[in-house]
Motif scaffolding. Structure first.
Motif, PDB file in Angstrom:
ATOM      1  N   ARG A 129      92.502  76.353  -4.634  1.00  0.00           N
ATOM      2  CA  ARG A 129      93.235  75.109  -4.406  1.00  0.00           C
ATOM      3  C   ARG A 129      92.745  73.971  -5.297  1.00  0.00           C
ATOM      4  NH1 ARG A 129      96.306  73.927   0.244  1.00  0.00           N
ATOM      5  NH2 ARG A 129      95.521  71.831  -0.018  1.00  0.00           N
ATOM      6  N   LEU A 130      91.647  74.193  -5.995  1.00  0.00           N
ATOM      7  CA  LEU A 130      91.142  73.174  -6.909  1.00  0.00           C
ATOM      8  C   LEU A 130      92.158  72.938  -8.026  1.00  0.00           C
ATOM      9  CD1 LEU A 130      87.421  74.282  -7.180  1.00  0.00           C
ATOM     10  CD2 LEU A 130      88.311  72.286  -6.000  1.00  0.00           C
ATOM     11  N   PRO A 131      92.238  71.718  -8.543  1.00  0.00           N
ATOM     12  CA  PRO A 131      93.267  71.407  -9.540  1.00  0.00           C
ATOM     13  C   PRO A 131      92.986  72.050 -10.902  1.00  0.00           C
ATOM     14  CG  PRO A 131      91.829  69.523  -9.214  1.00  0.00           C
ATOM     15  CD  PRO A 131      91.435  70.551  -8.197  1.00  0.00           C
ATOM     16  N   GLY A 132      94.052  72.445 -11.549  1.00  0.00           N
ATOM     17  CA  GLY A 132      93.985  72.936 -12.929  1.00  0.00           C
ATOM     18  C   GLY A 132      93.160  74.196 -13.076  1.00  0.00           C
ATOM     19  N   ASN A 133      92.450  74.264 -14.183  1.00  0.00           N
ATOM     20  CA  ASN A 133      91.629  75.436 -14.479  1.00  0.00           C
ATOM     21  C   ASN A 133      90.346  75.480 -13.660  1.00  0.00           C
ATOM     22  OD1 ASN A 133      93.418  76.447 -16.358  1.00  0.00           O
ATOM     23  ND2 ASN A 133      92.489  75.319 -18.038  1.00  0.00           N
ATOM     24  N   TRP A 134      90.023  74.430 -12.958  1.00  0.00           N
ATOM     25  CA  TRP A 134      88.803  74.419 -12.146  1.00  0.00           C
ATOM     26  C   TRP A 134      88.886  75.449 -11.027  1.00  0.00           C
ATOM     27  CZ3 TRP A 134      84.931  72.447 -14.454  1.00  0.00           C
ATOM     28  CH2 TRP A 134      85.101  71.383 -15.333  1.00  0.00           C
ATOM     29  N   GLY A 135      90.072  75.680 -10.517  1.00  0.00           N
ATOM     30  CA  GLY A 135      90.249  76.702  -9.489  1.00  0.00           C
ATOM     31  C   GLY A 135      89.954  78.092 -10.007  1.00  0.00           C
ATOM     32  N   TRP A 136      90.403  78.363 -11.227  1.00  0.00           N
ATOM     33  CA  TRP A 136      90.121  79.668 -11.832  1.00  0.00           C
ATOM     34  C   TRP A 136      88.639  79.828 -12.098  1.00  0.00           C
ATOM     35  CZ3 TRP A 136      93.368  83.445 -11.551  1.00  0.00           C
ATOM     36  CH2 TRP A 136      94.715  83.165 -11.420  1.00  0.00           C
TER      37      TRP A 136
END
Length: 77
Positions: free
Chosen positions: A58-65
């Protein structure tokens, strides 16, 4: 730094950080008393892990990945 260079840099970092976490986790001696808790399957433990995955992606952008890949490497270590 251009946008394309930034995305390539972030792609490399997204790969290297989880691999580093995996290697660091394997180099530490984890006590058997701690790991025995995770040897028995339980619904509660499964729900905790699924909840962590839900929160990481659920973290925004590539931070979730990045967080999801790092968490996966930590689990497999």
């Amino acid at each position: 730094m251009h946008s394309r260079e930034q995305s390539q840099f972030f792609s490399v970092v997204c790969f290297l950080i989880p691999v580093a976490i995996f290697v660091i986790t394997l180099t530490f001696k984890i006590p058997a008393s701690f790991t025995q808790v995770f040897q028995v399957y339980s619904v509660f433990l499964f729900l905790i892990i699924v909840s962590f995955y839900h929160l990481t992606f659920r973290l925004p952008g590539n931070w979730g990945w990045l967080a999801g890949f790092s968490f996966t490497m930590l689990i497999f270590a």
